[in-house]
Write a protein that holds these residues in place. Structure first.
Motif, PDB file in Angstrom:
ATOM      1  N   SER A 605      23.849 -22.745  25.851  1.00 64.07           N
ATOM      2  CA  SER A 605      23.875 -22.059  24.757  1.00 64.07           C
ATOM      3  C   SER A 605      23.110 -22.337  23.491  1.00 64.07           C
ATOM      4  CB  SER A 605      24.812 -21.269  24.589  1.00 64.07           C
ATOM      5  OG  SER A 605      25.395 -20.615  25.542  1.00 64.07           O
ATOM      6  N   GLU A 606      23.589 -23.555  22.800  1.00 61.89           N
ATOM      7  CA  GLU A 606      23.133 -24.147  21.579  1.00 61.89           C
ATOM      8  C   GLU A 606      21.702 -24.574  21.875  1.00 61.89           C
ATOM      9  OE1 GLU A 606      23.534 -24.914  17.596  1.00 61.89           O
ATOM     10  OE2 GLU A 606      24.657 -23.530  19.018  1.00 61.89           O
ATOM     11  N   GLU A 607      21.456 -25.152  22.893  1.00 61.97           N
ATOM     12  CA  GLU A 607      19.892 -25.467  23.345  1.00 61.97           C
ATOM     13  C   GLU A 607      19.179 -24.335  23.372  1.00 61.97           C
ATOM     14  OE1 GLU A 607      16.494 -26.691  25.484  1.00 61.97           O
ATOM     15  OE2 GLU A 607      18.151 -25.277  26.032  1.00 61.97           O
ATOM     16  N   TYR A 608      19.589 -23.444  23.913  1.00 65.98           N
ATOM     17  CA  TYR A 608      18.725 -22.130  23.686  1.00 65.98           C
ATOM     18  C   TYR A 608      18.436 -21.784  22.569  1.00 65.98           C
ATOM     19  CZ  TYR A 608      17.251 -17.463  25.126  1.00 65.98           C
ATOM     20  OH  TYR A 608      16.719 -16.434  25.358  1.00 65.98           O
ATOM     21  N   ARG A 609      19.279 -21.950  21.527  1.00 63.50           N
ATOM     22  CA  ARG A 609      19.153 -21.305  20.105  1.00 63.50           C
ATOM     23  C   ARG A 609      18.556 -22.085  19.231  1.00 63.50           C
ATOM     24  NH1 ARG A 609      21.326 -21.698  15.000  1.00 63.50           N
ATOM     25  NH2 ARG A 609      22.566 -23.589  15.361  1.00 63.50           N
ATOM     26  N   THR A 610      18.441 -23.604  19.597  1.00 66.46           N
ATOM     27  CA  THR A 610      17.888 -24.489  18.698  1.00 66.46           C
ATOM     28  C   THR A 610      16.478 -25.110  19.211  1.00 66.46           C
ATOM     29  OG1 THR A 610      19.068 -26.273  19.528  1.00 66.46           O
ATOM     30  CG2 THR A 610      20.161 -25.118  17.732  1.00 66.46           C
ATOM     31  N   LYS A 611      16.393 -24.638  20.314  1.00 69.83           N
ATOM     32  CA  LYS A 611      15.036 -25.481  21.321  1.00 69.83           C
ATOM     33  C   LYS A 611      15.228 -26.965  21.318  1.00 69.83           C
ATOM     34  CE  LYS A 611      14.140 -21.004  21.505  1.00 69.83           C
ATOM     35  NZ  LYS A 611      14.505 -20.201  23.029  1.00 69.83           N
TER      36      LYS A 611
END
Length: 676
Positions: A605-611
Motif C-alpha cells: 500500500s505504501e509502495e502504491y502511494r509513494t511509487k
C-alpha cells in the motif's frame, strides 16, 4: 466533556464484561470438543461418532466412570510385610472415599482354587506367586518394586476435582508415586489453561508495552496501543461466556492472540500519524491498509468455519470478532486520544534501511532452494497425537507414561465388551480363552486381562462380593476384556481394532470396542483433514481480498508470495523439530498466513502511494518490524508454559513470523519493483 464519552462507554462495557467473565466463565478440557458433530451441551451419546457412543455405553453397562492409574514405588519391593502394609493402608484409605467405587490392585487380584476364591496376600505379605498370574502383568512389575492401583471413579463424579486429594493421600504412604489417566491430564491442563487465560496475557501485556515504548518513544502511546486489543479481548470473552459456553483448549488462546495480533494496528496508526502529522491525512492513508490487513487476518481465522470441528470454529469466530472490535477502538478512541495529546516524540526507525536488490535476489534464491527441498522434510511430519503429547518431557505425566511403557509395556487400555443373547456358560470360557490368547500374540497388544480360568457363571456370583471381579462382568451375558496396548498399538489402534474384529466369532457373540485411544485416533484423522481445509479456504479468502485491494494480479501475487514461503517453512520447521501435527499446531499455518499478509499489505500500500519500494521500506518498515518483534516477544512467553502444545505453537509462530518479516522487508521490495 464530549471527548470522554467514548472512553466512558467503552469502560462501562468492559466493566460489565468483567462481571460476566467472573460470574459465568468456565474452562473445559475434554478432548471430545475436537470431534466432528460435537456440539456444546449435546449429550455425548448423541454425538454422531461410534467410538464416543461406545465410550458412553461402556460406562452405563458396567456402572463405572473415569479411571486413574496410581503407580507407587518401593525400592525394597512389595514382597515384605512393611511394604505390603503401606500398600494396604493406601488402598483402604482410597477405597473409603465415596467417589471411588472400585480399585484393582495386586492386593485384591483373585485366584480361584476349585470353587473357592483366594488372594495373593498371605500373613500380611504379598506373595511372589502373583508374578505367575498373567492378569498381574499390569499390576505389579517383574522385580516387585512398582505396584499399580487402578482407581475406578463413580460415573457421576468429576474425577479431575479429586486428583489433588488422591495425591495427598498417596504422599502419606509413598515418597515416589505417579498418577496417569485422562482425569490427571485434565487436571494439569485445567491449571495451565487458567494461566493461559489470566496469567500469560498479563506478562505479554507488560513485555509488549515495554518493547513498543522503545519504538514509539512515548509511554502513554505504547500503553494505549496494547490497551485496545486487551479491551477487545475482555469484551469478546464476556460476549462468549454470555452464551453459556466454556473456553476449551483452543479458544483459551483467544486473549493471547488478540493481544499480540491486535496491538499491531495501533502501532501502524500512530506511526502513520507521525508521518503525516495530521489526523485527517492519517485516516485517509492508513485506514484502508489497516482495515484490509485486519480483514485478511480475519480471513485466516474465519477459514476455520469451513472445518467440521467446533473448537476450530469457535476460535475463528472469537478472534475475528475481537480483531474487528480492536480496529473500531483504534479508529474511535485512537482518533480522540491523538487529538487531545499533541506532544509526541518521533518514533524510532529501529535501524530499518533499504538493503538493495542484490541482497534481495540472493535471499530469494535461498528461499527457492529451501522451497524445492521442503517436500522431503514435510512428508516426515507425524500426525500421531494424544493428550500425553501436550506435556513436556520432564513433566509428571510423561514420567508416569515412561514407567507404564518401560516397566509394564503398555499404554491406556481399550476394552472389548462381549455379550451373548443367552447367559454365558462355563463352555464359553474356552472360546474367550482362545480369543485372549490370539489377541496376545499380536505385536501391538501388550496383554489382555480377564480371569479366563474362572467359569463365567462362578465369576458372576463371585463378582457380587468381590469388586475386583465385578470390573470384568456386567451381567450373566456381558463381560469385558481389558486390552493393554503397546505404545505402537496406541498410535495404530485402527490396525488393532481390525485384528480384534477378525478374531471374534460373530455368529456366537455380539461385541463392541471402547477406549480413549479410539477417540484420539478419530481426532487425529480429523485434524489432518482440518489442516488441509483451513489452509485451502484461508488461501482462497486472502487471495480474493488482496485482489480486491490492489485490483492487479501482479501486485496480488507479489503480496501473496511471502505467506507461501512462510507456510512452507512452517511445515519444514515442524519436521526439523519433530513437532507433531495436532489440534494446536494445525492452526498455526492459517494464522501465519493472516499475520504475514498484514506486513505485505502495508508495504504494498505504501509502495502504491509513494511509487518507490525504497521509500515504502523507510516509511512502514519500522512499524512492521516493531509489530513483528512484538509478536515474537509476546509468543515467546508461551515457551515457558509447562504444556508442550503451547511451546510448539510458540516455536512455529516465532519462526514463521521471523521468516515472514525477513521476506517482506528484504525480498518483497524486489518483487514490487519487478512487477512494474
Amino acid at each position: 466533556m464530549k471527548k470522554y464519552i467514548p472512553f466512558f462507554i467503552v469502560s462501562l462495557i468492559v466493566f460489565l464484561s468483567i462481571i460476566i467473565i467472573f460470574t459465568k466463565g468456565s474452562v473445559y478440557t475434554g478432548p471430545e470438543v475436537f470431534l466432528p458433530g460435537y456440539k456444546y451441551g449435546k449429550p455425548l451419546d448423541k454425538v454422531e461418532n461410534e467410538n464416543v457412543k461406545n465410550f458412553v455405553k461402556i460406562s452405563k453397562d458396567f456402572g463405572d466412570g473415569s479411571n486413574v492409574l496410581l503407580i507407587v514405588y518401593d525400592k525394597n519391593s512389595f514382597f515384605n510385610n512393611s511394604s505390603t502394609k503401606k500398600l494396604m493402608l493406601l488402598q483402604n484409605e482410597l477405597q473409603s472415599k465415596d467417589y471411588i467405587i472400585n480399585i484393582l490392585s495386586p492386593l485384591n487380584l483373585v485366584k480361584v482354587i476349585g470353587f473357592n476364591k483366594a488372594f495373593y496376600v498371605k500373613n500380611g505379605v504379598l506373595e511372589k506367586e502373583i508374578l505367575k498370574d498373567d492378569n498381574a502383568k499390569t499390576l505389579i512389575s517383574r522385580d516387585g518394586k512398582y505396584a499399580v492401583l487402578n482407581l475406578i471413579f463413580s460415573p457421576q463424579t468429576n474425577a479431575r476435582k479429586h486428583i489433588n486429594e488422591v495425591e495427598n493421600i498417596a504422599k502419606k504412604y509413598f515418597e515416589q508415586f505417579y498418577l496417569f489417566g485422562e482425569p490427571v491430564i485434565d487436571n494439569e491442563l485445567f491449571k495451565e489453561l487458567l494461566k493461559q487465560t489470566y496469567v500469560y496475557p498479563i506478562i505479554m501485556f507488560i513485555l509488549i508495552v515495554i518493547f513498543f515504548y522503545f519504538q514509539v518513544r512515548y509511554f502513554k502511546i505504547s500503553l494505549f496501543i496494547v490497551f485496545t486489543p486487551i479491551t477487545a479481548a475482555i469484551i469478546t470473552i464476556g460476549l462468549f461466556f454470555l452464551t453459556g459456553r466454556p473456553l476449551n483448549t483452543l479458544t483459551v488462546m483467544n486473549v493471547s492472540f488478540l493481544l499480540i495480533i491486535g496491538s499491531g494496528y495501533g502501532l501502524h496508526y500512530y506511526n502513520a500519524f507521525h508521518r503525516f502529522n495530521s489526523l485527517e491525512e492519517t485516516k485517509k492513508h492508513i485506514s484502508r491498509p489497516i482495515l484490509f490487513s485486519m480483514l485478511t487476518t480475519v480471513a485466516g481465522f474465519m477459514s476455520f468455519l469451513f472445518v467440521e470441528i467446533e473448537a476450530f470454529k469457535e476460535l475463528g469466530i472469537l478472534v475475528s470478532i475481537g480483531l474487528v472490535i480492536t480496529v473500531i477502538l483504534i479508529f474511535t478512541l485512537g482518533h480522540s486520544f491523538l487529538r487531545h495529546n499533541k506532544t509526541f516524540k518521533k518514533p524510532s526507525s529501529l535501524g530499518i534501511r533499504f538493503l538493495g536488490n542484490k541482497v534481495a535476489t540472493i535471499s530469494l534464491i535461498v528461499f527457492l532452494i529451501l522451497g524445492i527441498f521442503s517436500p522431503f522434510l514435510i512428508k516426515n511430519i507425524s500426525v500421531k497425537s494424544d493428550m500425553v503429547s501436550y506435556f513436556s518431557k520432564n513433566s509428571k505425566i510423561r514420567q508416569a507414561y515412561k514407567i507404564m511403557e518401560g516397566v509394564f509395556n503398555f499404554r491406556e487400555p481399550i476394552y472389548l465388551v462381549i455379550e451373548k443373547e443367552t447367559p454365558l456358560l462355563a463352555t464359553d470360557n474356552e472360546k474367550i480363552k482362545k480369543i485372549k490368547e490370539n489377541l496376545e500374540k499380536y505385536n501391538l497388544i501388550a496383554s489382555v486381562d480377564f480371569p479366563v480360568d474362572v467359569p463365567i457363571p462362578i465369576l458372576y456370583n463371585f463378582a457380587k462380593s468381590t469388586p475386583s471381579l465385578k470390573y470384568y462382568i456386567s451381567s450373566r451375558n456381558k463381560i469385558r476384556l481389558v486390552i493393554n496396548l503397546t505404545a505402537d498399538g496406541y498410535y495404530n489402534v485402527d490396525q488393532v481394532k481390525n485384528y480384534i474384529d477378525s478374531n471374534i466369532p460373530k455368529d456366537v457373540y455380539k461385541y463392541y470396542i471402547s477406549g480413549s485411544a479410539l477417540i484420539w485416533n478419530d481426532i487425529n484423522n480429523n485434524v489432518r483433514k482440518a489442516q488441509i481445509e483451513s489452509l485451502s479456504f484461508a488461501a482462497i479468502l486472502i487471495f480474493a481480498m488482496v485482489f480486491i485491494i490492489f485490483r492487479k494480479i501482479q501486485t496480488t501475487l507479489s503480496v501473496m508470495v511471502p505467506i507461501l514461503f512462510t507456510t512452507i517453512m512452517n511445515f519444514a520447521v515442524m519436521s526439523i523439530f519433530n513437532i507433531k501435527l495436532d489440534i494446536s499446531t494445525a492452526i498455526t499455518s492459517s494464522i501465519l498466513m493472516g499475520l504475514v499478509i498484514d506486513y505485505s499489505i502495508h508495504l504494498a500500500s505504501e509502495e502504491y502511494r509513494t511509487k518507490s519500494p525504497k521509500d515504502a521500506i523507510l516509511n512502514v518498515g519500522p512499524p512492521i518490524l516493531a509489530n513483528g518483534l512484538g509478536l515474537i516477544l509476546g509468543f515467546s512467553v508461551l515457551l515457558f508454559s509447562s504444556l508442550k502444545l503451547f511451546q510448539s505453537i510458540a516455536i512455529l509462530l516465532i519462526l514463521g513470523i521471523s521468516v515472514g518479516l525477513y521476506f517482506t522487508l528484504i525480498i518483497q521490495p524486489l518483487l514490487l519493483k519487478k512487477k512494474k
